[in-house]
Design a protein around this motif. Structure first.
Motif, PDB file in Angstrom:
ATOM      1  N   GLU A 221      -4.887   3.265  -0.532  1.00  0.00           N
ATOM      2  CA  GLU A 221      -5.677   3.545   0.770  1.00  0.00           C
ATOM      3  C   GLU A 221      -6.536   2.139   1.060  1.00  0.00           C
ATOM      4  OE1 GLU A 221      -7.404   7.111   0.954  1.00  0.00           O
ATOM      5  OE2 GLU A 221      -5.537   8.322   0.628  1.00  0.00           O
TER       6      GLU A 221
ATOM      7  N   THR B 262      -6.367  -4.644   4.413  1.00  0.00           N
ATOM      8  CA  THR B 262      -5.265  -4.645   5.311  1.00  0.00           C
ATOM      9  C   THR B 262      -5.032  -5.713   6.302  1.00  0.00           C
ATOM     10  OG1 THR B 262      -5.409  -2.045   5.309  1.00  0.00           O
ATOM     11  CG2 THR B 262      -3.820  -3.198   7.004  1.00  0.00           C
TER      12      THR B 262
ATOM     13  N   SER C  91      -6.033   2.004   8.481  1.00  0.00           N
ATOM     14  CA  SER C  91      -7.044   0.712   8.263  1.00  0.00           C
ATOM     15  C   SER C  91      -6.209  -0.372   9.158  1.00  0.00           C
ATOM     16  CB  SER C  91      -7.115   0.460   6.799  1.00  0.00           C
ATOM     17  OG  SER C  91      -5.629   0.162   6.475  1.00  0.00           O
ATOM     18  N   ARG C  92      -5.378  -0.224   9.750  1.00  0.00           N
ATOM     19  CA  ARG C  92      -4.585  -1.350  10.499  1.00  0.00           C
ATOM     20  C   ARG C  92      -5.535  -1.919  11.634  1.00  0.00           C
ATOM     21  NH1 ARG C  92      -0.123   1.269  13.754  1.00  0.00           N
ATOM     22  NH2 ARG C  92       0.680   1.268  11.434  1.00  0.00           N
TER      23      ARG C  92
ATOM     24  N   PRO D   2       0.824  -1.414   0.088  1.00  0.00           N
ATOM     25  CA  PRO D   2       0.022  -0.114   0.055  1.00  0.00           C
ATOM     26  C   PRO D   2       1.018   1.303   0.074  1.00  0.00           C
ATOM     27  CG  PRO D   2      -0.823  -1.433   1.568  1.00  0.00           C
ATOM     28  CD  PRO D   2       0.433  -2.213   1.147  1.00  0.00           C
ATOM     29  N   ALA D   3       2.047   1.175   0.709  1.00  0.00           N
ATOM     30  CA  ALA D   3       2.658   2.289   0.791  1.00  0.00           C
ATOM     31  C   ALA D   3       3.418   2.846  -0.267  1.00  0.00           C
ATOM     32  CB  ALA D   3       3.774   2.419   2.008  1.00  0.00           C
TER      33      ALA D   3
ATOM     34  N   PRO E 121      -0.871   0.890   6.358  1.00  0.00           N
ATOM     35  CA  PRO E 121      -1.248   2.253   6.723  1.00  0.00           C
ATOM     36  C   PRO E 121      -1.983   2.009   8.125  1.00  0.00           C
ATOM     37  CG  PRO E 121      -1.985   1.594   4.407  1.00  0.00           C
ATOM     38  CD  PRO E 121      -1.390   0.161   5.160  1.00  0.00           C
ATOM     39  N   SER E 122      -1.820   3.032   8.853  1.00  0.00           N
ATOM     40  CA  SER E 122      -2.214   2.999  10.364  1.00  0.00           C
ATOM     41  C   SER E 122      -3.737   3.206  10.217  1.00  0.00           C
ATOM     42  CB  SER E 122      -1.733   4.107  11.315  1.00  0.00           C
ATOM     43  OG  SER E 122      -1.755   5.391  10.698  1.00  0.00           O
TER      44      SER E 122
END
Length: 214
Positions: free
Chosen positions: A41, A47, A111-112, A35-36, A108-109
């Motif tokens: 997103e 995720t 959706s973590r 994702p990064a 991604p934080s």
């Protein structure tokens, strides 16, 4: 005695499948970084699925941890197999913990999923791989059980979501009402994997008798 322990740790470290473990770890981090790297997103479910894939990738590498090409040469040594196996796990465990932490930080934080719950899932999959490898060592004479254990783990990962009834579902989303109950079942699986791994640690009875007769 401390020198002997250090020497044993060094000898065990040299026998670890380090390249294979490193490859599995690198692949897992690459998956987590998708994702990064792409600017995507993902949704929380995406995720979560991504992290479950990362955990499975790491576990597939751990399935090879107990492979020992010199297994039949090392059987008569004074240090028993459970000690050598435990040392293999102890040498890898801190690196595995750091690797998993890095994987969590890469996704991604926003959706973590809850870190504790997904870490429980990852720990169970890893311990099932190790328990399977220990069972293969105890019940067979093969020196490289890793490929068969990895294949069985991969098959179980594919079949479990398809075959488990909804009341026993393990792979649920954080917003699902079954989330807490599913992780109670993951905790039971964790205990079962630990017990199975401990039971499979000792030498086969036949080999112990052979060693005693010698």
């Amino acid at each position: 005695m401390r020198v002997a322990a250090v020497d044993l740790a060094g000898a065990v470290w040299r026998t670890l499948p380090r390249r294979l473990l490193a490859a599995a770890g690198a692949l897992g981090l690459l998956i987590a970084a998708v994702p990064a790297a792409t600017g995507a997103e993902p949704t929380p479910w995406q995720t979560l699925t991504l992290l479950r894939g990362v955990a499975l990738t790491g576990a597939l590498g751990l399935a090879f941890l107990l492979d020992d090409p010199a297994r039949h040469l090392t059987a008569p040594v004074p240090v028993r197999r459970p000690v050598r196996q435990a040392l293999r796990v102890a040498l890898v465990a801190p690196l595995a913990a750091l690797w998993w932490t890095a994987a969590l930080l890469l996704v991604p934080s926003a959706s973590r999923p809850p870190a504790g719950a997904i870490t429980l899932e990852a720990a169970v999959v890893a311990l099932l791989a190790l328990a399977g490898a220990a069972a293969a060592v105890r019940l067979t004479e093969g020196a490289r059980p890793g490929p068969a254990v990895a294949a069985a783990l991969l098959l179980a990962a594919v079949l479990a979501p398809l075959s488990l009834p909804e009341d026993w579902a393990l792979f649920v989303a954080p917003g699902d009402p079954r989330w807490a109950a599913a992780h109670d079942r993951w905790a039971v699986l964790l205990a079962g994997a630990v017990v199975a791994g401990a039971w499979c640690g000792p030498e086969p009875l036949g080999r112990r008798r052979w060693r005693g007769a010698g």
